[in-house]
Design an enzyme around this catalytic site. Structure first.
Site, PDB file in Angstrom:
ATOM      1  N   THR A 161       0.863  -1.175   0.000  1.00  0.00           N
ATOM      2  CA  THR A 161       0.000   0.000   0.000  1.00  0.00           C
ATOM      3  C   THR A 161       0.904   1.230   0.000  1.00  0.00           C
ATOM      4  O   THR A 161       2.103   1.147   0.302  1.00  0.00           O
ATOM      5  CB  THR A 161      -0.920   0.030   1.235  1.00  0.00           C
ATOM      6  OG1 THR A 161      -0.119   0.137   2.415  1.00  0.00           O
ATOM      7  CG2 THR A 161      -1.809  -1.214   1.299  1.00  0.00           C
ATOM      8  N   HIS A 164      -4.574  -6.541 -10.693  1.00  0.00           N
ATOM      9  CA  HIS A 164      -5.001  -7.265  -9.493  1.00  0.00           C
ATOM     10  C   HIS A 164      -5.522  -8.664  -9.827  1.00  0.00           C
ATOM     11  O   HIS A 164      -5.341  -9.593  -9.048  1.00  0.00           O
ATOM     12  CB  HIS A 164      -6.015  -6.470  -8.653  1.00  0.00           C
ATOM     13  CG  HIS A 164      -7.328  -6.220  -9.271  1.00  0.00           C
ATOM     14  ND1 HIS A 164      -7.594  -5.118 -10.050  1.00  0.00           N
ATOM     15  CD2 HIS A 164      -8.483  -6.929  -9.212  1.00  0.00           C
ATOM     16  CE1 HIS A 164      -8.851  -5.159 -10.437  1.00  0.00           C
ATOM     17  NE2 HIS A 164      -9.414  -6.242  -9.949  1.00  0.00           N
ATOM     18  N   ALA A 172      -4.644  -2.177  11.009  1.00  0.00           N
ATOM     19  CA  ALA A 172      -6.060  -2.076  11.386  1.00  0.00           C
ATOM     20  C   ALA A 172      -6.902  -1.503  10.255  1.00  0.00           C
ATOM     21  O   ALA A 172      -8.032  -1.957  10.020  1.00  0.00           O
ATOM     22  CB  ALA A 172      -6.204  -1.223  12.646  1.00  0.00           C
ATOM     23  N   ASN A 173      -6.369  -0.526   9.540  1.00  0.00           N
ATOM     24  CA  ASN A 173      -7.113   0.100   8.455  1.00  0.00           C
ATOM     25  C   ASN A 173      -7.428  -0.900   7.351  1.00  0.00           C
ATOM     26  O   ASN A 173      -8.573  -1.019   6.906  1.00  0.00           O
ATOM     27  CB  ASN A 173      -6.302   1.285   7.901  1.00  0.00           C
ATOM     28  CG  ASN A 173      -7.035   2.017   6.811  1.00  0.00           C
ATOM     29  OD1 ASN A 173      -8.170   2.430   6.978  1.00  0.00           O
ATOM     30  ND2 ASN A 173      -6.365   2.185   5.683  1.00  0.00           N
ATOM     31  N   CYS A 185       5.819   2.353  19.613  1.00  0.00           N
ATOM     32  CA  CYS A 185       5.296   3.558  20.275  1.00  0.00           C
ATOM     33  C   CYS A 185       5.629   3.593  21.765  1.00  0.00           C
ATOM     34  O   CYS A 185       5.386   4.587  22.432  1.00  0.00           O
ATOM     35  CB  CYS A 185       3.791   3.657  20.069  1.00  0.00           C
ATOM     36  SG  CYS A 185       2.889   2.299  20.855  1.00  0.00           S
TER      37      CYS A 185
END
Length: 184
Positions: free
Chosen positions: A38, A75, A92-93, A160
Site C-alpha cells: 500500500t 489485481h 487495522a485500516n 510507540c
C-alpha cells in the site's frame, strides 16, 4: 514451483519485509516471491533492500498496465499468479477494509479477487489499544470465516513504547507457518 505474493500495509512492522522475503526465498529454490505494498507501507522500507529479482507492485502499477479493453488487469493477474497470498503486516485500516469488502487499492483489490480455494495468510499488526478494540476480533473472525488463516499477534513493547498484544508475529513464525502449509 510455488508463487507467493506478499502484501504489506501501513504498519511499522513493514520494516521486517526484507527479512520476511529472504526467509521465504530461503525455504526452497522453487519459491518465487512478488510483493504488493500500500502507499503507506512504502514509508517503512527501501525497495533496494529486497532481492533484485523480487518485483514490487504499487497502486500506480494497477493503472499503468491497462489502457484498453483486452489489456491485463493487474489485481486479477497477480491473484491468478499467486499460489499463496501472505499479508504481513496487516494494519487495522486494511483489516477493516478487507472485512467490509472495500477495494480501493491494489492490495485490497487482490484480496477481493482472491480464489477462496487458495490459501491466504494474514498477520495483524497494530497498537495494543487498536488490537483490543472489539471490532478487531469481529473483523479477524470475518476473515477466518472465509478460510483465511491468521498468524496471531504477539505481546511485546511496541515501537510507540506501549507494551501488550498487537505486534506482528516473528518473521520465523510466519515463515514456518507458510513452510508447514506448502510442505517444503
Amino acid at each position: 514451483m510455488v508463487n507467493i505474493l506478499v502484501g504489506c500495509t501501513g504498519s511499522v512492522a513493514t520494516i521486517k519485509l526484507p527479512l520476511l522475503v529472504n526467509g521465504l526465498i530461503g525455504l526452497n529454490p522453487e519459491i518465487r516471491v512478488r510483493v504488493v505494498v500500500t502507499e503507506h507501507a512504502r514509508h517503512f522500507f527501501e525497495e533496494n533492500n529486497l532481492p533484485a529479482d523480487v518485483e514490487v507492485f504499487h497502486d500506480a502499477d494497477e493503472w499503468a498496465v491497462w489502457n484498453k479493453r483486452g489489456d491485463p488487469v493487474l489485481h486479477i493477474e497477480l491473484s491468478k499468479w499467486a499460489d499463496i497470498f501472505l499479508i504481513a503486516p496487516l494494519d487495522a485500516n486494511t483489516l477493516s477494509k478487507i472485512a467490509n469488502g472495500l477495494c480501493d487499492n491494489l492490495l485490497t483489490c487482490i484480496v477481493r479477487a482472491w480464489d477462496l480455494n487458495k490459501k491466504l495468510f494474514f498477520c495483524p499488526a497494530m497498537n495494543t489499544k487498536m488490537y483490543q478494540h472489539p471490532i478487531t476480533a469481529t473483523q479477524i473472525n470475518t476473515l477466518e470465516s472465509w478460510g483465511y488463516k491468521e498468524v496471531p499477534v504477539i505481546e511485546k513493547t511496541l515501537m510507540c513504547g506501549d507494551t501488550g498484544a498487537g505486534a506482528m508475529a516473528e518473521v520465523d513464525t510466519i515463515v514456518k507457518t507458510v513452510q508447514d502449509f506448502v510442505k517444503l
